[in-house]
Scaffold this motif. Structure first.
Motif, PDB file in Angstrom:
ATOM      1  N   SER A 136       0.827  -1.201   0.000  1.00 10.25           N
ATOM      2  CA  SER A 136       0.000   0.000   0.000  1.00 10.25           C
ATOM      3  C   SER A 136       0.861   1.252   0.000  1.00 10.25           C
ATOM      4  O   SER A 136       0.567   2.228  -0.698  1.00 10.25           O
ATOM      5  N   ARG A 137       1.945   1.247   0.767  1.00  8.66           N
ATOM      6  CA  ARG A 137       2.848   2.402   0.776  1.00  8.66           C
ATOM      7  C   ARG A 137       3.502   2.585  -0.584  1.00  8.66           C
ATOM      8  O   ARG A 137       3.678   3.713  -1.048  1.00  8.66           O
ATOM      9  N   ARG A 138       3.860   1.489  -1.224  1.00 11.41           N
ATOM     10  CA  ARG A 138       4.438   1.590  -2.569  1.00 11.41           C
ATOM     11  C   ARG A 138       3.422   2.213  -3.525  1.00 11.41           C
ATOM     12  O   ARG A 138       3.757   3.090  -4.320  1.00 11.41           O
ATOM     13  N   ARG A 139       2.195   1.738  -3.483  1.00  8.49           N
ATOM     14  CA  ARG A 139       1.190   2.232  -4.418  1.00  8.49           C
ATOM     15  C   ARG A 139       0.891   3.706  -4.188  1.00  8.49           C
ATOM     16  O   ARG A 139       0.696   4.469  -5.137  1.00  8.49           O
ATOM     17  N   ALA A 166      11.887  16.733  -8.229  1.00  4.90           N
ATOM     18  CA  ALA A 166      13.269  16.622  -7.768  1.00  4.90           C
ATOM     19  C   ALA A 166      13.742  17.953  -7.203  1.00  4.90           C
ATOM     20  O   ALA A 166      14.511  17.997  -6.231  1.00  4.90           O
ATOM     21  N   GLY A 167      13.293  19.043  -7.793  1.00  6.79           N
ATOM     22  CA  GLY A 167      13.656  20.358  -7.294  1.00  6.79           C
ATOM     23  C   GLY A 167      13.113  20.671  -5.916  1.00  6.79           C
ATOM     24  O   GLY A 167      13.608  21.578  -5.234  1.00  6.79           O
ATOM     25  N   THR A 168      12.104  19.910  -5.479  1.00  6.04           N
ATOM     26  CA  THR A 168      11.574  20.076  -4.126  1.00  6.04           C
ATOM     27  C   THR A 168      12.284  19.166  -3.120  1.00  6.04           C
ATOM     28  O   THR A 168      11.879  19.103  -1.961  1.00  6.04           O
ATOM     29  N   GLY A 169      13.322  18.454  -3.565  1.00  4.04           N
ATOM     30  CA  GLY A 169      14.086  17.578  -2.683  1.00  4.04           C
ATOM     31  C   GLY A 169      13.693  16.131  -2.737  1.00  4.04           C
ATOM     32  O   GLY A 169      14.245  15.308  -2.013  1.00  4.04           O
ATOM     33  N   ARG A 170      12.768  15.773  -3.607  1.00  4.48           N
ATOM     34  CA  ARG A 170      12.307  14.398  -3.671  1.00  4.48           C
ATOM     35  C   ARG A 170      13.233  13.521  -4.517  1.00  4.48           C
ATOM     36  O   ARG A 170      13.859  13.997  -5.466  1.00  4.48           O
ATOM     37  N   CYS A 171      13.256  12.260  -4.169  1.00  9.05           N
ATOM     38  CA  CYS A 171      13.890  11.235  -5.004  1.00  9.05           C
ATOM     39  C   CYS A 171      12.793  10.675  -5.903  1.00  9.05           C
ATOM     40  O   CYS A 171      11.819  10.098  -5.417  1.00  9.05           O
ATOM     41  N   VAL A 172      12.947  10.862  -7.203  1.00 12.18           N
ATOM     42  CA  VAL A 172      11.905  10.527  -8.170  1.00 12.18           C
ATOM     43  C   VAL A 172      12.402   9.401  -9.078  1.00 12.18           C
ATOM     44  O   VAL A 172      13.499   9.477  -9.629  1.00 12.18           O
ATOM     45  N   LEU A 173      11.573   8.384  -9.237  1.00 10.94           N
ATOM     46  CA  LEU A 173      11.831   7.306 -10.195  1.00 10.94           C
ATOM     47  C   LEU A 173      10.804   7.407 -11.305  1.00 10.94           C
ATOM     48  O   LEU A 173       9.598   7.436 -11.045  1.00 10.94           O
ATOM     49  N   PRO A 292      15.186   5.441  -0.738  1.00 10.09           N
ATOM     50  CA  PRO A 292      13.880   5.028  -1.268  1.00 10.09           C
ATOM     51  C   PRO A 292      13.231   6.145  -2.084  1.00 10.09           C
ATOM     52  O   PRO A 292      13.285   7.319  -1.690  1.00 10.09           O
ATOM     53  N   PRO A 293      12.637   5.821  -3.227  1.00 13.08           N
ATOM     54  CA  PRO A 293      11.953   6.852  -4.011  1.00 13.08           C
ATOM     55  C   PRO A 293      10.794   7.462  -3.235  1.00 13.08           C
ATOM     56  O   PRO A 293      10.029   6.747  -2.584  1.00 13.08           O
ATOM     57  N   ASP A 294      10.694   8.772  -3.291  1.00 11.72           N
ATOM     58  CA  ASP A 294       9.540   9.455  -2.693  1.00 11.72           C
ATOM     59  C   ASP A 294       8.344   9.439  -3.630  1.00 11.72           C
ATOM     60  O   ASP A 294       7.200   9.417  -3.187  1.00 11.72           O
ATOM     61  N   VAL A 295       8.625   9.461  -4.935  1.00  9.25           N
ATOM     62  CA  VAL A 295       7.584   9.458  -5.957  1.00  9.25           C
ATOM     63  C   VAL A 295       8.036   8.555  -7.094  1.00  9.25           C
ATOM     64  O   VAL A 295       9.204   8.584  -7.489  1.00  9.25           O
ATOM     65  N   VAL A 296       7.104   7.767  -7.628  1.00  6.19           N
ATOM     66  CA  VAL A 296       7.373   6.928  -8.789  1.00  6.19           C
ATOM     67  C   VAL A 296       6.379   7.323  -9.875  1.00  6.19           C
ATOM     68  O   VAL A 296       5.165   7.196  -9.689  1.00  6.19           O
ATOM     69  N   LEU A 456       6.010  14.929   1.887  1.00  4.30           N
ATOM     70  CA  LEU A 456       7.410  14.549   1.770  1.00  4.30           C
ATOM     71  C   LEU A 456       8.004  14.267   3.133  1.00  4.30           C
ATOM     72  O   LEU A 456       7.801  15.013   4.092  1.00  4.30           O
ATOM     73  N   ASN A 457       8.719  13.136   3.212  1.00  2.00           N
ATOM     74  CA  ASN A 457       9.381  12.768   4.457  1.00  2.00           C
ATOM     75  C   ASN A 457      10.438  13.814   4.796  1.00  2.00           C
ATOM     76  O   ASN A 457      11.262  14.162   3.944  1.00  2.00           O
ATOM     77  N   PRO A 458      10.450  14.357   6.025  1.00  2.00           N
ATOM     78  CA  PRO A 458      11.448  15.369   6.387  1.00  2.00           C
ATOM     79  C   PRO A 458      12.877  14.911   6.121  1.00  2.00           C
ATOM     80  O   PRO A 458      13.735  15.705   5.780  1.00  2.00           O
TER      81      PRO A 458
END
Length: 463
Positions: A136-139, A166-173, A292-296, A456-458
């Motif tokens: 569920s967290r992945r989805r 990515a510009g907001t600090g997220r790891c994006v896949l 871990p990716p924040d957004v996929v 987003l995770n701090p």
């Protein structure tokens, strides 16, 4: 003159009519199936009270069914639950669609269900298994970008959204699921940086239990952005080493089938589950190589295809449906929503995860176009996926957002469109996402999608 033969649609309607007749005549549940060629047959659940196959009523039903459905008649027009090896595969199948319910006790009328057996398309109406906490967290962090029609700017929007997040600090896949027409990879990475393997490789190798050790992801070096974020790419196909054989088309032609278990006693491995495993493997590789990716972002292919079906119904927490205001777009989405409408539980689970994207919306001289698109989107949702307001149910319990609700699935998220975008060649100008007119065109889109994502995770913001 010989009797004219039925066409595909009329044969199916005749099969459903005969199923209702059988359910009423014999007081038994009936499943009407249709195979990959469109041939229909009736399965009568006579397990508690076996029917004699030479009974006059059974013979009459068989003859009438054959006459009404030919040439779309199954090789065995009538099958009986008492004689089937595994009747539960039909009478208890999860992907049955109810045609008419069992009547109240004492009426002696059984239920009727339809059961499709097709090569592709099954996943549009197949319920997704309830995910565990990890799944569920992945989805929840996955976003599907889909357009019923191609050429609406979906792939470019995927790249722009990846850069912004990515510009907001997220790891994006970014996962390229447009397997028949890959494209987003070229916007994110130079050819030399594409990993050796892609999604099709995992689907092929995983089919025989050989997916360990695949190189599935690469960090984007061609997409400019500021901040501490990252963009990773999982391509549709890989870039082999020099001299290494690689036959993409041969792999593509073999990936869509549901497979049996690898070992005796293992359950079936449907395409949806195998695609989930491929995406999860890409996520795990990003985690191992970085975090871990924040957004996929799942760049899905267009049309009524199993890739799109699985992406929207099984894999994503948010689904962005790209639309332009023309008849073919709305007709296409109506066909899709009608498939979901036949499975009320699936429709209820999906509808609040959908958002319409108003693609290629002109910013000047076209002020009436966006409200018109909103009107048509709301009418589509209201007639298919929203609860009907003219029922006896408590209106407070019904899901039917009003037209003006900007957070409703039907509320369009605009992407502006101007002449400058027509001549843009992202492959020749790697700084294209930073051009002012590009940022202006996608600003509302990117900021709205960010608002719809999980917080987003701090730890990611400070990394």
């Amino acid at each position: 003159m010989s009797r004219s033969r039925a066409r595909f649609d009329t044969a199916w309607q005749a099969a459903l009519d005969h199923a209702r007749q059988a359910a009423a005549q014999f007081g038994m549940d009936v499943v009407v199936t249709r195979d990959v060629l469109g041939r229909a047959c009736l399965l009568i659940d006579d397990q508690g009270r076996p029917l004699a196959h030479d009974d006059a009523n059974v013979v009459a039903l068989r003859d009438s069914f054959k006459a009404a459905t030919r040439p779309f008649t199954g090789l065995e027009p009538l099958l009986f639950g008492d004689k089937l090896f595994a009747p539960e595969l039909y009478f208890d199948a999860d992907d049955r669609v109810e045609v008419s319910p069992r009547q109240a006790t004492g009426t002696g009328v059984g239920s009727v269900h339809a059961l499709e057996r097709t090569v592709i398309g099954t996943d549009w109406a197949r319920s997704a298994p309830a995910p565990n906490a990890g799944a569920s967290r992945r989805r929840d962090r996955r976003v599907a970008l889909y357009g019923f029609k191609g050429g609406v700017g979906r792939t470019t929007a995927t790249a722009v959204l990846a850069r912004y997040l990515a510009g907001t600090g997220r790891c994006v896949l970014v996962v390229d699921l447009d397997l028949e027409s890959p494209g987003v990879s070229n916007l994110l990475e130079d050819a030399a940086g594409i990993p050796r393997h892609g999604i099709v490789d995992h689907l092929i190798e995983g089919g025989v239990g050989n997916a360990d050790g695949l190189e599935l992801v690469a960090r984007s070096s061609a997409l400019p952005f500021k901040g501490n974020g990252e963009v990773w790419l999982a391509p549709a196909g890989g870039s082999p080493l020099e001299g290494e054989p690689y036959d993409y088309l041969a792999k593509l032609n073999r990936i869509y089938s549901d497979l049996a278990g690898l070992n005796p006693g293992d359950g079936e491995r449907p395409f949806a589950a195998r695609l989930e495993e491929a995406i999860a493997a890409c996520e795990d590789q990003v985690t191992e190589l970085s975090r871990p990716p924040d957004v996929v972002l799942l760049d899905s292919r267009a049309g009524m295809h199993d890739i799109a079906a699985v992406t929207l119904t099984h894999l994503s927490g948010l689904a962005l449906l790209f639309a332009v205001d023309n008849p073919s777009t709305w007709e296409g989405y109506r066909m899709l929503f009608t498939q979901w409408q036949q499975r009320p539980a699936l429709a209820r689970e999906l509808r609040e995860r959908l958002r319409i994207v108003a693609a290629m919306f002109h910013s000047a001289g076209d002020a009436k176009r966006l409200p018109t698109l909103r009107d048509r989107a709301q009418e589509l949702f209201a007639s298919t996926l929203y609860d009907q307001l003219d029922t006896d149910e408590d209106s407070d319990e019904l899901y039917h957002p009003p037209l003006e609700d900007d957070d409703a699935p039907h509320a369009p998220i605009p992407i502006l469109f101007g002449n400058d975008l027509v001549g843009l060649d992202p492959l020749r100008s790697r700084d294209w996402p930073e051009l002012p007119f590009v940022e202006a065109a996608y600003r509302t889109f990117t900021t709205t999608v960010e608002r719809l994502l999980p917080k987003l995770n701090p730890a990611s913001e400070s990394s």
